[in-house]
Design a protein around this motif. Structure first.
Motif, mmCIF file in Angstrom:
data_model
loop_
_atom_site.group_PDB
_atom_site.id
_atom_site.type_symbol
_atom_site.label_atom_id
_atom_site.label_comp_id
_atom_site.label_asym_id
_atom_site.label_seq_id
_atom_site.Cartn_x
_atom_site.Cartn_y
_atom_site.Cartn_z
ATOM 1 N N GLU A 58 6.670 -4.992 -6.595
ATOM 2 C CA GLU A 58 7.784 -4.467 -5.812
ATOM 3 C C GLU A 58 7.731 -4.861 -4.339
ATOM 4 O OE1 GLU A 58 10.316 -3.018 -6.977
ATOM 5 O OE2 GLU A 58 9.806 -2.073 -8.881
ATOM 6 N N MET A 59 6.564 -5.254 -3.825
ATOM 7 C CA MET A 59 6.453 -5.533 -2.391
ATOM 8 C C MET A 59 7.017 -6.892 -2.009
ATOM 9 S SD MET A 59 2.459 -6.567 -1.742
ATOM 10 C CE MET A 59 1.797 -8.128 -2.349
ATOM 11 N N LEU A 60 7.216 -7.784 -2.984
ATOM 12 C CA LEU A 60 7.534 -9.177 -2.671
ATOM 13 C C LEU A 60 8.902 -9.336 -2.006
ATOM 14 C CD1 LEU A 60 6.089 -11.023 -5.799
ATOM 15 C CD2 LEU A 60 5.112 -10.828 -3.500
ATOM 16 N N ILE A 61 9.939 -8.732 -2.583
ATOM 17 C CA ILE A 61 11.286 -8.940 -2.042
ATOM 18 C C ILE A 61 11.442 -8.332 -0.652
ATOM 19 C CG2 ILE A 61 13.733 -8.406 -2.364
ATOM 20 C CD1 ILE A 61 13.337 -8.737 -5.354
ATOM 21 N N PRO A 62 11.069 -7.064 -0.422
ATOM 22 C CA PRO A 62 11.192 -6.536 0.947
ATOM 23 C C PRO A 62 10.365 -7.331 1.958
ATOM 24 C CG PRO A 62 10.800 -4.752 -0.609
ATOM 25 C CD PRO A 62 10.581 -6.026 -1.353
ATOM 26 N N GLY A 63 9.150 -7.724 1.583
ATOM 27 C CA GLY A 63 8.307 -8.480 2.501
ATOM 28 C C GLY A 63 8.879 -9.846 2.835
ATOM 29 N N PRO A 81 7.934 8.717 0.479
ATOM 30 C CA PRO A 81 8.238 7.315 0.816
ATOM 31 C C PRO A 81 8.819 7.160 2.215
ATOM 32 C CG PRO A 81 9.853 8.181 -0.742
ATOM 33 C CD PRO A 81 8.766 9.200 -0.637
ATOM 34 N N PHE A 82 9.417 8.228 2.751
ATOM 35 C CA PHE A 82 9.923 8.171 4.116
ATOM 36 C C PHE A 82 8.780 7.927 5.096
ATOM 37 C CE2 PHE A 82 14.331 10.174 4.692
ATOM 38 C CZ PHE A 82 14.768 9.743 3.457
ATOM 39 N N LEU A 120 15.305 -0.809 -0.356
ATOM 40 C CA LEU A 120 14.483 -1.550 -1.317
ATOM 41 C C LEU A 120 13.116 -0.899 -1.492
ATOM 42 C CD1 LEU A 120 15.319 -5.219 -0.228
ATOM 43 C CD2 LEU A 120 15.996 -4.112 -2.370
ATOM 44 N N THR A 121 12.513 -0.462 -0.394
ATOM 45 C CA THR A 121 11.175 0.127 -0.498
ATOM 46 C C THR A 121 11.217 1.515 -1.143
ATOM 47 O OG1 THR A 121 11.411 0.807 1.829
ATOM 48 C CG2 THR A 121 10.141 -1.185 1.388
ATOM 49 N N GLY A 128 0.813 -1.209 0.000
ATOM 50 C CA GLY A 128 0.000 0.000 0.000
ATOM 51 C C GLY A 128 0.843 1.255 0.000
ATOM 52 N N GLY A 129 1.977 1.222 0.719
ATOM 53 C CA GLY A 129 2.856 2.383 0.759
ATOM 54 C C GLY A 129 3.492 2.670 -0.585
ATOM 55 N N ILE A 130 3.911 1.627 -1.291
ATOM 56 C CA ILE A 130 4.492 1.820 -2.629
ATOM 57 C C ILE A 130 3.434 2.371 -3.577
ATOM 58 C CG2 ILE A 130 5.488 0.627 -4.631
ATOM 59 C CD1 ILE A 130 6.755 -1.346 -2.636
#
Length: 715
Positions: free
Chosen positions: A604-609, A684-685, A553-554, A180-182
């Motif tokens: 994009e959320m997959l790797i950080p998660g 993004p911060f 990454l995010t 959601g943030g991305i």
């Protein structure tokens, strides 16, 4: 005492009933004219489409985790069921909150025509549906799991099973916050840079193709993501002292009376019960006035929080004297001090966030002033301000930890013998820290209500602009929105502060769980945090590094997704004749921008998660002491980074709004353009990396706790 879990469950049902009442209250309000209804529907459809796709993607990950839990964790199928229950309720909390928020936005815009006295309570009630859904589902789900697995079925390894509930909530929270943030920041950055800076058109202008996607993002990130986040925080804060008690007493000598054991187990539930009652009472005290002055609006909005805190403090004192008056306890007021101290420190961290992010205080005004010399000094000033806020927040956390530890020791000071090899006052101190985290989150129902109010007010302003309403309406919604930025920072302060205390308590539970599993397996294994040992030292450095890698990454993910959004907005301005000029009948292709944000954010959320889950598992199966150092390093650096990023981002945002209010040249001036750049850096911060950081440190600790027996088995 045995009735406490049932009372807590009933209070959770009452919270859900209140959420239903507020839902009907919001639904009955007028959504405005056809144009406003159309915009509201577009935002609803985009948000629902995103959540459906996100939950479909995350369901695969949840299924894999359930299989791993069944294979490796004591409790087997029951643990997997508990995990799935936590994941499902967390997802439901986010979906419910998002649904009502997208319904309340146009209604708040319509109410703003009658002034802030009507609009503020309506926006709050929309947020309250979210707040009491989160609190009710988290407390109700956890109590239901406790009643079924601990009291009725009395399954083997019942508290490992209960801990899996928290891991389920954490899994959804992590992906919801990151995804959601991305999404929201990719749309926001694209809309701001091309629209406000390049095209010179106002924020939320209907000509901007990214405007609808931006408003959708407010809901999937700041509502659904935040709801899953606070669900996980609330459940985790309760699980920490319960698991600590269960694992410690399983390891120690059996010299404590049954009533004293029950008192330690149900105390967190009793605090949650009085906190829920306080939140319900407090929610009815929020009312608006006729002024758009931020201080007066803030006082009206925070009245509910203050009343809830007062009720919780009084209730906690009564509960402590009721539960801890037996021979095994020395001073019943000690743990009340721990809880109340946690509540007040959480409030104080929120105030620190307000000081560093509100345009009524010097830090934000200083950033706005620095905008007169360009984007570089704007960014430098924001970074400096965010770093300074870390010092204040860490100091408060240290005070809270010491106060909570002292309060816990006070309760057990003369009872060290009852725990055999485990010193009673040391256990009491850590238990005090654990319940202090519950103190911070006891009023979650009303705290989340105030936080969820923010995105509703933001959307209301967007709809006012896109529907070409009278500027007086936008004046009201801007005042509500500016307040919402500050309330969001306050809620993040509660969440991050509780994350530090909860992670510390979960870490202690992990240490005891390792010792318990080793004793059962007849293995000589004891977790060490001696930094003179190379494996622990390596773990500390790896742990301190991971939050920075996660943030990188995010932020990169937001940058890549925003780049696609920027290219699309530029293409539409270039290729659709009359769009930029605002020719009547010429409309942007908003659906294309929504699709870009959706696809990019999910990928994009997959790797950080996955990192948050897989890295501690990999380290734990290799070396337990390295994992201990890793968790300690991640806790310290992750907390500091979360505070820095959230407060710096909030300060940049409100510095921009301060200039837009007419200061330092106002809208369209060079300082305004510099402030927009600072806000773009801060997006993004404050809305992606920062909020996800507190979930990161808890997820890594709770996954280690759940798999502790498996690590010992492989050692």
């Amino acid at each position: 005492m045995g009735a406490v879990p049932y009372l807590a469950f009933i209070s959770a049902l009452a919270a859900l009933g209140l959420a239903g009442y507020f839902y009907n209250s919001v639904k009955q309000a007028s959504p405005g004219d056809d144009r406003m209804v159309y915009l509201m529907t577009e935002i609803q459809n985009g948000a629902r489409a995103f959540l459906r796709q996100e939950y479909t993607w995350v369901a695969g990950f949840v299924a894999i985790m359930a299989i791993l839990i069944t294979a490796f964790v004591d409790g087997h199928v029951y643990a997997a069921l508990s995990y799935l229950m936590g994941a499902a309720l967390s997802a439901l909390a986010g979906y419910v909150g998002m649904t009502v928020a997208t319904m309340a936005n146009a209604r708040t815009t319509e109410a703003a025509k009658s002034g802030p006295g009507v609009a503020l309570p309506l926006a709050f009630r929309g947020g309250a549906v979210m707040g009491f859904s989160v609190a009710g589902l988290a407390l109700g789900g956890l109590m239901l799991a406790y009643i079924i697995f601990v009291l009725i079925l009395k399954v083997d390894s019942a508290f490992e099973v209960l801990t899996a509930f928290g891991l389920g909530g954490s899994s959804i929270a992590l992906f919801s916050r990151v995804g959601g943030g991305i999404y929201t920041k990719a749309a926001d950055v694209g809309a701001d840079l091309v629209g406000k800076v390049e095209a010179g058109i106002p924020e939320d202008d209907p000509r901007n193709p990214a405007t609808i996607a931006d408003n959708v993002g407010d809901n999937v990130g700041d509502v659904a993501g935040m709801g899953a986040d606070l669900f996980e925080s609330y459940a985790g804060s309760m699980i920490a002292p319960i698991s600590l008690t269960a694992f410690t007493l399983a390891l120690a000598a059996d010299d404590l009376s049954e009533s004293s054991v029950i008192a330690l187990l149900v105390f967190p539930m009793a605090v949650a019960f009085v906190g829920m009652i306080g939140s319900i009472i407090g929610s009815f005290t929020v009312s608006g006035g006729e002024s758009t002055d931020i201080k007066k609006l803030s006082a009206a909005l925070h009245m509910g929080t203050n009343v809830a805190m007062g009720v919780t403090i009084l209730g906690t004192l009564g509960i402590s004297f009721w539960l801890f008056r037996g021979d095994d306890f020395d001073n019943p007021i000690g743990l009340a001090i721990s809880v109340i101290g946690g509540l007040l420190v959480g409030w104080a961290i929120g105030k620190v966030a307000e000081i560093w992010t509100s345009d009524h205080h010097a830090p934000v005004k200083r950033i706005a002033q620095q905008s007169e010399t360009g984007p570089a000094t704007t960014i430098l000033s924001g970074i400096s301000s965010g770093m300074m806020s870390v010092a204040a927040s860490v100091s408060l956390i240290v005070i809270g930890v010491l106060l909570a530890y002292w309060g816990g020791q006070m309760t057990f000071s003369d009872s060290a013998a009852f725990l055999g090899d485990v010193e009673g006052d040391a256990f009491g101190g850590v238990y005090g820290i654990a319940v202090a985290a519950i103190g911070m989150l006891a009023t979650t129902g009303v705290v989340v209500s105030v936080d969820a109010y923010g995105p509703i007010a933001d959307n209301a302003g967007g709809i006012a602009e896109m529907a070409n309403l009278d500027p007086s309406v936008r004046e009201v919604t801007d005042a509500l929105d500016s307040l919402g930025n500050t309330t969001a920072a306050v809620a993040k302060g509660f969440a991050v502060g509780s994350a530090a205390l909860t992670a510390l308590a979960l870490f202690k539970s992990f240490e005891v769980a390792i010792a318990t599993a080793a004793a059962e397996a007849n293995k000589n294994i004891e977790l060490s945090l001696d930094i003179g040992r190379v494996d622990v030292f390596v773990g500390l450095f790896l742990g301190a590094m991971l939050p920075f890698l996660f943030a990188s990454l995010t932020i990169d993910a937001v940058g890549r997704a925003a780049n696609k959004m920027i290219e699309e907005v530029r293409r539409q301005f270039r290729e659709i004749p009359g769009l930029r000029e605002g020719v009547p009948g010429v409309n942007p292709d908003s659906a294309r921008c929504v699709a870009i944000s959706t696809t990019a954010s999910l990928r994009e959320m997959l790797i950080p998660g996955a990192l948050a889950i897989l890295v501690p598992l990999a380290i734990g199966f290799i070396d337990i002491d390295t994992l201990g150092g890793f968790l300690a390093g991640a806790l310290v650096s992750g907390f500091a980074l979360a505070i820095f990023m959230s407060n710096a981002g909030g300060a940049w945002d409100n510095a921009k709004k301060y200039i837009e209010a007419g200061n330092h040249g106002g809208k369209g001036s060079e300082p305004h353009k510099a402030a927009v750049v600072g806000d773009t850096v801060g997006d993004p911060f404050k809305d992606t990396s920062g909020p996800a950081m507190n979930i990161l440190i808890k997820v890594m600790t709770i996954v280690s706790l759940v798999f502790a027996s498996a690590f010992v088995g492989f050692a």
